[in-house]
Design a protein around this motif. Structure first.
Motif, PDB file in Angstrom:
ATOM      1  N   ALA A   1       0.831  -1.205   0.000  1.00  0.00           N
ATOM      2  CA  ALA A   1       0.000   0.000   0.000  1.00  0.00           C
ATOM      3  C   ALA A   1       0.866   1.256   0.000  1.00  0.00           C
ATOM      4  CB  ALA A   1      -0.917  -0.010   1.220  1.00  0.00           C
ATOM      5  N   ALA A   2       1.989   1.208   0.720  1.00  0.00           N
ATOM      6  CA  ALA A   2       2.892   2.365   0.736  1.00  0.00           C
ATOM      7  C   ALA A   2       3.495   2.605  -0.637  1.00  0.00           C
ATOM      8  CB  ALA A   2       3.984   2.150   1.775  1.00  0.00           C
ATOM      9  N   ALA A   3       3.832   1.536  -1.351  1.00  0.00           N
ATOM     10  CA  ALA A   3       4.390   1.691  -2.693  1.00  0.00           C
ATOM     11  C   ALA A   3       3.355   2.284  -3.648  1.00  0.00           C
ATOM     12  CB  ALA A   3       4.891   0.348  -3.214  1.00  0.00           C
ATOM     13  N   ARG A   4       2.106   1.873  -3.525  1.00  0.00           N
ATOM     14  CA  ARG A   4       1.049   2.410  -4.385  1.00  0.00           C
ATOM     15  C   ARG A   4       0.775   3.883  -4.098  1.00  0.00           C
ATOM     16  NH1 ARG A   4      -3.161  -2.716  -3.988  1.00  0.00           N
ATOM     17  NH2 ARG A   4      -2.249  -3.963  -5.699  1.00  0.00           N
ATOM     18  N   ALA A   5       1.085   4.320  -2.877  1.00  0.00           N
ATOM     19  CA  ALA A   5       0.853   5.725  -2.530  1.00  0.00           C
ATOM     20  C   ALA A   5       1.699   6.669  -3.370  1.00  0.00           C
ATOM     21  CB  ALA A   5       1.148   5.936  -1.046  1.00  0.00           C
ATOM     22  N   ASP A   6       2.796   6.178  -3.977  1.00  0.00           N
ATOM     23  CA  ASP A   6       3.638   7.039  -4.806  1.00  0.00           C
ATOM     24  C   ASP A   6       2.952   7.432  -6.115  1.00  0.00           C
ATOM     25  OD1 ASP A   6       5.649   7.069  -2.949  1.00  0.00           O
ATOM     26  OD2 ASP A   6       6.741   5.383  -3.840  1.00  0.00           O
ATOM     27  N   TYR A   7       1.822   6.808  -6.459  1.00  0.00           N
ATOM     28  CA  TYR A   7       1.060   7.244  -7.627  1.00  0.00           C
ATOM     29  C   TYR A   7       0.428   8.623  -7.392  1.00  0.00           C
ATOM     30  CZ  TYR A   7       1.193   2.696 -10.023  1.00  0.00           C
ATOM     31  OH  TYR A   7       1.585   1.564 -10.678  1.00  0.00           O
ATOM     32  N   TYR A   8       0.278   9.016  -6.149  1.00  0.00           N
ATOM     33  CA  TYR A   8      -0.469  10.227  -5.802  1.00  0.00           C
ATOM     34  C   TYR A   8       0.489  11.317  -5.323  1.00  0.00           C
ATOM     35  CZ  TYR A   8      -4.072   6.639  -5.728  1.00  0.00           C
ATOM     36  OH  TYR A   8      -4.879   5.597  -6.066  1.00  0.00           O
ATOM     37  N   PRO A   9       0.063  12.574  -5.425  1.00  0.00           N
ATOM     38  CA  PRO A   9       0.923  13.669  -4.970  1.00  0.00           C
ATOM     39  C   PRO A   9       0.974  13.743  -3.445  1.00  0.00           C
ATOM     40  CG  PRO A   9      -1.182  14.536  -5.714  1.00  0.00           C
ATOM     41  CD  PRO A   9      -1.189  13.071  -6.060  1.00  0.00           C
ATOM     42  N   ASN A  10       2.057  14.337  -2.962  1.00  0.00           N
ATOM     43  CA  ASN A  10       2.192  14.627  -1.540  1.00  0.00           C
ATOM     44  C   ASN A  10       1.719  16.055  -1.295  1.00  0.00           C
ATOM     45  OD1 ASN A  10       3.362  12.125  -0.896  1.00  0.00           O
ATOM     46  ND2 ASN A  10       5.379  12.846  -1.528  1.00  0.00           N
ATOM     47  N   ILE A  11       0.763  16.241  -0.431  1.00  0.00           N
ATOM     48  CA  ILE A  11       0.163  17.548  -0.165  1.00  0.00           C
ATOM     49  C   ILE A  11       0.381  17.894   1.298  1.00  0.00           C
ATOM     50  CG2 ILE A  11      -1.966  18.896  -0.169  1.00  0.00           C
ATOM     51  CD1 ILE A  11      -3.013  17.054  -2.364  1.00  0.00           C
ATOM     52  N   GLY A  12       0.803  19.147   1.516  1.00  0.00           N
ATOM     53  CA  GLY A  12       1.035  19.581   2.880  1.00  0.00           C
ATOM     54  C   GLY A  12       0.541  20.994   3.111  1.00  0.00           C
ATOM     55  N   LEU A  13       0.400  21.361   4.338  1.00  0.00           N
ATOM     56  CA  LEU A  13      -0.028  22.707   4.733  1.00  0.00           C
ATOM     57  C   LEU A  13       1.108  23.387   5.488  1.00  0.00           C
ATOM     58  CD1 LEU A  13      -3.655  21.969   6.026  1.00  0.00           C
ATOM     59  CD2 LEU A  13      -3.007  22.957   3.814  1.00  0.00           C
ATOM     60  N   SER A  14       1.155  24.715   5.342  1.00  0.00           N
ATOM     61  CA  SER A  14       2.180  25.470   6.056  1.00  0.00           C
ATOM     62  C   SER A  14       1.595  26.795   6.533  1.00  0.00           C
ATOM     63  CB  SER A  14       3.389  25.730   5.154  1.00  0.00           C
ATOM     64  OG  SER A  14       3.021  26.530   4.027  1.00  0.00           O
ATOM     65  N   ALA A  15       2.071  27.237   7.663  1.00  0.00           N
ATOM     66  CA  ALA A  15       1.677  28.539   8.200  1.00  0.00           C
ATOM     67  C   ALA A  15       2.905  29.142   8.883  1.00  0.00           C
ATOM     68  CB  ALA A  15       0.526  28.401   9.192  1.00  0.00           C
ATOM     69  N   GLY A  16       3.090  30.458   8.733  1.00  0.00           N
ATOM     70  CA  GLY A  16       4.289  31.040   9.298  1.00  0.00           C
ATOM     71  C   GLY A  16       4.185  32.539   9.525  1.00  0.00           C
ATOM     72  N   TYR A  17       5.112  33.020  10.288  1.00  0.00           N
ATOM     73  CA  TYR A  17       5.227  34.455  10.562  1.00  0.00           C
ATOM     74  C   TYR A  17       6.705  34.809  10.493  1.00  0.00           C
ATOM     75  CZ  TYR A  17       5.789  38.713  13.304  1.00  0.00           C
ATOM     76  OH  TYR A  17       6.158  39.957  13.726  1.00  0.00           O
ATOM     77  N   THR A  18       7.014  35.871   9.774  1.00  0.00           N
ATOM     78  CA  THR A  18       8.393  36.334   9.620  1.00  0.00           C
ATOM     79  C   THR A  18       8.475  37.825   9.953  1.00  0.00           C
ATOM     80  OG1 THR A  18       8.758  34.743   7.838  1.00  0.00           O
ATOM     81  CG2 THR A  18      10.347  36.535   8.047  1.00  0.00           C
ATOM     82  N   ARG A  19       9.407  38.191  10.834  1.00  0.00           N
ATOM     83  CA  ARG A  19       9.680  39.607  11.125  1.00  0.00           C
ATOM     84  C   ARG A  19      11.105  39.881  10.655  1.00  0.00           C
ATOM     85  NH1 ARG A  19       7.875  43.832  14.081  1.00  0.00           N
ATOM     86  NH2 ARG A  19       9.424  45.256  15.013  1.00  0.00           N
ATOM     87  N   GLU A  20      11.243  40.882   9.826  1.00  0.00           N
ATOM     88  CA  GLU A  20      12.530  41.169   9.188  1.00  0.00           C
ATOM     89  C   GLU A  20      12.900  42.634   9.387  1.00  0.00           C
ATOM     90  OE1 GLU A  20      14.525  39.770   5.015  1.00  0.00           O
ATOM     91  OE2 GLU A  20      12.569  40.733   4.909  1.00  0.00           O
ATOM     92  N   HIS A  21      14.167  42.888   9.691  1.00  0.00           N
ATOM     93  CA  HIS A  21      14.695  44.261   9.822  1.00  0.00           C
ATOM     94  C   HIS A  21      15.711  44.474   8.706  1.00  0.00           C
ATOM     95  CE1 HIS A  21      15.840  47.980  11.862  1.00  0.00           C
ATOM     96  NE2 HIS A  21      17.129  47.669  11.572  1.00  0.00           N
ATOM     97  N   LEU A  22      15.445  45.419   7.816  1.00  0.00           N
ATOM     98  CA  LEU A  22      16.301  45.656   6.666  1.00  0.00           C
ATOM     99  C   LEU A  22      16.339  47.145   6.352  1.00  0.00           C
ATOM    100  CD1 LEU A  22      17.993  44.331   4.391  1.00  0.00           C
ATOM    101  CD2 LEU A  22      15.882  44.252   3.015  1.00  0.00           C
ATOM    102  N   ASP A  23      17.545  47.682   6.238  1.00  0.00           N
ATOM    103  CA  ASP A  23      17.743  49.114   5.913  1.00  0.00           C
ATOM    104  C   ASP A  23      17.031  50.019   6.911  1.00  0.00           C
ATOM    105  OD1 ASP A  23      19.273  48.391   3.720  1.00  0.00           O
ATOM    106  OD2 ASP A  23      17.525  48.385   2.353  1.00  0.00           O
ATOM    107  N   GLY A  24      17.089  49.635   8.159  1.00  0.00           N
ATOM    108  CA  GLY A  24      16.513  50.469   9.203  1.00  0.00           C
ATOM    109  C   GLY A  24      15.012  50.373   9.327  1.00  0.00           C
ATOM    110  N   ALA A  25      14.430  49.486   8.562  1.00  0.00           N
ATOM    111  CA  ALA A  25      12.957  49.362   8.626  1.00  0.00           C
ATOM    112  C   ALA A  25      12.579  47.941   9.020  1.00  0.00           C
ATOM    113  CB  ALA A  25      12.327  49.729   7.284  1.00  0.00           C
ATOM    114  N   ASN A  26      11.469  47.838   9.739  1.00  0.00           N
ATOM    115  CA  ASN A  26      10.946  46.531  10.137  1.00  0.00           C
ATOM    116  C   ASN A  26       9.796  46.136   9.208  1.00  0.00           C
ATOM    117  OD1 ASN A  26      12.700  46.333  12.335  1.00  0.00           O
ATOM    118  ND2 ASN A  26      11.329  47.576  13.606  1.00  0.00           N
ATOM    119  N   SER A  27       9.712  44.832   8.937  1.00  0.00           N
ATOM    120  CA  SER A  27       8.591  44.331   8.122  1.00  0.00           C
ATOM    121  C   SER A  27       8.093  43.023   8.715  1.00  0.00           C
ATOM    122  CB  SER A  27       9.031  44.114   6.665  1.00  0.00           C
ATOM    123  OG  SER A  27      10.028  43.102   6.587  1.00  0.00           O
TER     124      SER A  27
END
Length: 456
Positions: A89-115
């Protein structure tokens, strides 16, 4: 007896035909033409294939039913088969795509400014089976599962055969014990007669000593047989997954040996050997090895992968689901290894050698199956001949004992004739019992050699 002879001749004919077919189909070809088998040629499960019921022994039926439920080797083989099923069954699973979810937060300081950046999205990766790599892997895992299933069925056949063979041996030892106990009683009577004659001066002291020694010799065999019986009960208990005390009420009461004068037909000759679980397992293992060669060859081909991402992102969480917050990407990738230090070539060569190993294993399994069937048939035929001769010898020995005892009582023959006759009768009785047990054992071996029972 004529019916039995016809069955033996029929079985010998089909054995020769099946051997020729097996040599043509397996031993002269590197691999079979096909890995698919008709349902009628495969071994059925013991619950639907009760060849042991031909012995018409309810105790044996119950023991094998217990073994189906609790035999540890059988349980191990079952879990091994289930693991192979999950791997497929695991081998047959390779016929199908792998789908995942992601969520994130990024704080960046560049050229004196925060984003700030908040994101929520889904990713997908799909290896498109353009060149059949996944299909080859699925075929390999399926062949391995089928091999493990054949091994599970083979474990069932072995379990039933081991229980039946041990049970037959138990009944043989019990029959020998009964013979020894009867002869001990008879010898005690003879010894009492010699003592009476000795008291009257009609028998010499060496005759009395010989009679007493023979009596003790017969009785000495009784504890040995009782030990063998206890050992057989323990062996059956292990095969059925129980403690010996749980089976004593069932096994210790003596019962006669099952009828040895029977033989089943072998069905369609071309299916005689193909249906054995070990041959099926060997062929499926060979199929898996052949698939491994295909997988190794396909490593020379490129890989096409489709990757995609879709989601929303914004500096503020409330803006993520706005029109400008939506984003996506699609990235088809074609990768192809040009040079790897000849590792792929080495992998293909190694896979070919493993396939050659499986070919040799398969051929050896077929030859072994043919020999097992032939040996079981030869042993059964010869056991029937031995039983007939020992039956005649036992009758003559019993007559000799009665005549010798009568002549000795009249003082017309020495006691040594009585002692010899008594020992001969004991030996022939035991030999007759052993021959009957060997006939039953050879029948069990024949059923196992044919892959267990079979449909008529």
């Amino acid at each position: 007896m004529q019916k039995l002879t016809r069955l033996l001749l029929f079985c010998g004919f089909t054995l020769s035909w099946a051997a020729a077919a097996a040599q043509d189909n397996a031993l002269t070809r590197p691999m079979p033409d096909s890995w698919k088998y008709s349902e009628g040629a495969e071994q059925t499960l013991p619950s639907r294939d009760s060849w042991w019921q031909l012995f018409d022994d309810p105790v044996l039926d119950s023991l094998i039913s217990m073994g189906e439920d609790a035999n540890f080797d059988l349980i191990t083989a079952y879990h091994r088969m289930e693991a192979a099923s999950r791997q497929m069954a695991a081998a047959r699973a390779d016929y199908y795509p792998n789908i995942g979810l992601s969520a994130g937060y990024t704080r960046e300081h560049l050229d004196g400014a925060n984003s700030n950046r908040w994101s929520l999205g889904a990713t997908a990766s799909w290896q498109i089976d353009v060149f059949g790599k996944v299909t080859a892997a699925v075929k390999q895992s399926k062949a391995r599962y089928q091999a493990s299933r054949a091994e599970w069925v083979g474990a069932m056949v072995s379990m039933a055969g081991d229980i039946a063979a041990t049970y037959m041996q138990l009944r043989v030892w019990q029959a020998e014990l009964a013979v020894a106990q009867r002869h001990a009683i008879v010898q005690d009577s003879i010894t009492a007669l010699v003592e009476a004659r000795f008291d009257c001066g009609l028998a010499a002291k060496p005759q009395l000593a010989q009679a007493r020694a023979q009596s003790h010799s017969i009785k000495a065999s009784i504890p040995q047989l009782q030990t063998s019986i206890a050992t057989a009960v323990s062996s059956i208990a292990l095969l059925t997954g129980r403690y010996p005390s749980e089976l004593e009420d069932m096994l210790l009461p003596q019962k006669p040996l099952p009828d040895y004068r029977q033989l089943v037909q072998t069905g369609v000759p071309s299916e005689l050997l193909r249906r054995r679980p070990d041959i099926l397992a060997a062929e499926y293992q060979l199929a898996a090895a052949a698939a491994a060669v295909g997988i190794a060859k396909k490593d020379f081909l490129p890989t096409l992968t489709l990757e995609g991402t879709v989601g929303v992102a914004a500096p503020k969480p409330g803006d993520m689901f706005s029109k400008n917050g939506f984003y996506y990407s699609v990235a088809p990738t074609l990768s192809w290894t040009i040079f790897d230090g000849f590792a792929r070539s080495a992998n293909v060569a190694a896979a070919r050698q493993e396939m050659e190993e499986q070919i040799a294993t398969y051929n050896s399994t077929v030859i072994n199956a043919y020999n097992e069937v032939g040996n079981a048939l030869v042993k059964y035929r010869n056991c029937l001949k031995s039983i007939e001769e020992y039956d005649q010898a036992t009758g003559n020995a019993r007559e000799f004992l009665l005549l010798s005892l009568d002549l000795y009582t009249q003082g017309l023959s020495p006691y040594s004739d009585v002692a010899t006759a008594q020992q001969d009768l004991l030996n022939y009785n035991n030999s007759l019992i052993v021959a009957r047990g060997d006939a039953l054992s050879s029948l069990v071996s024949l059923y196992e050699a044919l892959g267990g029972g079979f449909q008529q």
